[in-house]
Design an enzyme around this catalytic site. Structure first.
Site, PDB file in Angstrom:
ATOM      1  CG  HIS A 209      31.862 -33.324 -58.203  1.00 26.92           C
ATOM      2  ND1 HIS A 209      32.025 -33.373 -59.560  1.00 26.92           N
ATOM      3  CD2 HIS A 209      32.761 -34.176 -57.671  1.00 26.92           C
ATOM      4  CE1 HIS A 209      32.984 -34.238 -59.831  1.00 26.92           C
ATOM      5  NE2 HIS A 209      33.452 -34.752 -58.707  1.00 26.92           N
TER       6      HIS A 209
ATOM      7  CG  ASP B 211      37.202 -36.227 -51.526  1.00 27.39           C
ATOM      8  OD1 ASP B 211      37.885 -37.242 -51.513  1.00 27.39           O
ATOM      9  OD2 ASP B 211      37.239 -35.374 -52.430  1.00 27.39           O
TER      10      ASP B 211
END
Ligand code: COA
Length: 382
Positions: A263, A319
């Site tokens: 991320h 996700d």
């Protein structure tokens, strides 16, 4: 020549672009806060509708305020007949994110207050768009399958009505609850790429449809909302738990990234992943098959261990486990990113309203790396 004040890091990492009171992230501590409320509090106790109110109004609603918002959302779920007819004219093999982008752009034609860009009109527009997104996505899916779109069910929540319109049956409580939590978790995330795209467009005083269309375009990329689709495709390609290790090692050897991991802001657990991991496991157990969860978990273990060795700690992001969760809910893979949008429309519109409330055109500078003072050479002498 006026020189830019400074040169930002690549990808604008850690650059603070503007003040905002909507969402706070601490990437080191894994903290995500909407309007002062920790995401864990909201995921445990709230609903998507309540979070929508919170994002737009800056505080939790009183019972009568939530009732009013629910009534308004339900009243605006239907699409104009012309828009539904337009979706029916799309090619059957349309990519759902493309169809969503085009449909949202077309909704502008039928806006009852088209020429009014006031804050009040935009608040009403935010409500209509948030109510309509689920109807649009479900209609896109049914129509491409040759089925008639279903009307939203007024007695159901946004999440449950969406699953009903998609699958043609009312969802079980556990399914509706899982999607509702997923919508809460995806509702906002500060200045991510799609939200920033929406704010940049709003900053020009273009209308809300233009802002949201920009946001959908940005969300569709595999480095942003498109990652969850890639994760499920990867799981299907691997096929079974025993094949995970070799697959991941081959990816590392080829220098390729594993989708759904890493991320730009979180350097520890993405707090949204905590819930989606739990949901993926719970739904798998309830359905009597935890294969997709087990495979995901093994991939995560291997990647985390490998990256720790390299002193580059990365973890699963939002996700990673949303992929197996949605798949087990019977949602087609290419709807994973549109579902992200069904939730994020609430955050996008909150940010557009905030941008318009204190607008300044967003116009950064580039660091010019090209040549200077070249003499023009006529085309016949080059
Ligand atoms: N798999 C394997 N290695 C990864 C990785 C992944 N998913 N994500 C990052 N890394 C590695 C990079 O290769 C890099 O190593 P290097 O310094 O040896 O080149 C290091 O970790 C830092 O990654 P970087 O891509 O520079 O960080 P970033 O902050 O720019 O990227 C993402 C963040 C999200 C773009 C990146 O992690 C990624 O592409 N992840 C996969 C896509 C995804 O899941 N996107 C959804 C985000 S919510």
């Amino acid at each position: 020549m006026t020189k830019p004040a400074s040169t930002a890091a690549a990808g604008l990492r850690d650059v603070v672009a503007a003040p905002s009171s909507i969402c706070f992230i601490d990437g080191e501590k894994g903290l995500l806060v909407y309007r002062g409320y920790n995401i864990h509090e909201l995921a445990e106790h709230s609903t998507f509708e309540e979070v929508v109110y919170l994002l737009w109004n800056g505080r939790l609603p009183k019972p009568s305020e939530l009732d009013e918002l629910n009534a308004q959302l339900i009243a605006h779920r239907q699409l104009p007949a012309e828009v539904m007819a337009m979706i029916k004219s799309f090619p059957k093999n349309v990519v759902p994110m493309d169809a969503l982008r085009t449909t949202v752009s077309a909704l502008a034609f039928y806006d009852p207050e088209r020429s009014d860009n006031s804050l009040d009109a935009n608040r009403r527009r935010a409500l209509r768009l948030t109510a309509q997104f689920a109807t649009v996505v479900a209609a896109i899916d049914r129509i491409r399958k040759g089925l008639e779109p279903l009307d939203p069910k007024p007695e159901l929540s946004q999440a449950a009505s969406f699953l009903y319109m998609l699958n043609g049956r009312e969802p079980m409580d556990v399914e509706a609850k899982a999607l509702d939590i997923a919508l809460v978790l995806h509702a906002d995330h500060e200045f991510n790429a799609s939200t920033f795209a929406a704010r940049v467009t709003a900053g020009t005083l273009a209308d809300m449809y233009a802002s949201i269309t920009s946001a959908i375009g940005a969300l569709s990329g595999p480095l942003h909302g498109g990652a969850n689709e890639q994760v499920m495709k990867m799981l299907l390609k691997i096929g079974s738990l025993e094949k995970v290790e070799k697959f991941v090692n081959d990816k590392f050897a080829a220098g390729e990234k594993i989708m759904g991991i890493g991320h730009a802001v979180y350097h520890t657990e993405d707090p949204r992943a905590t819930y989606l991991r739990r949901m993926s496991e719970a739904i798998g157990k309830r359905q009597g098959d935890t294969k997709w969860f087990d495979m995901s978990h093994r991939i995560e273990e291997i990647v985390v261990a490998e990256m720790n060795k390299k002193q580059k700690p990365i973890r699963a992001n939002v996700d990673f486990y949303s992929a197996s969760t949605y798949y087990m809910l019977g949602i087609p893979i290419d709807l994973f990113t549109p579902i992200f949008a069904v939730s994020r429309i609430s955050g996008w519109t909150a940010h557009v309203l905030e941008q318009l409330g204190n607008n300044k055109l967003i116009r950064p500078r580039s660091e010019y790396t090209g040549e200077m003072d070249l003499k023009y050479v006529p085309i016949d002498r080059r």
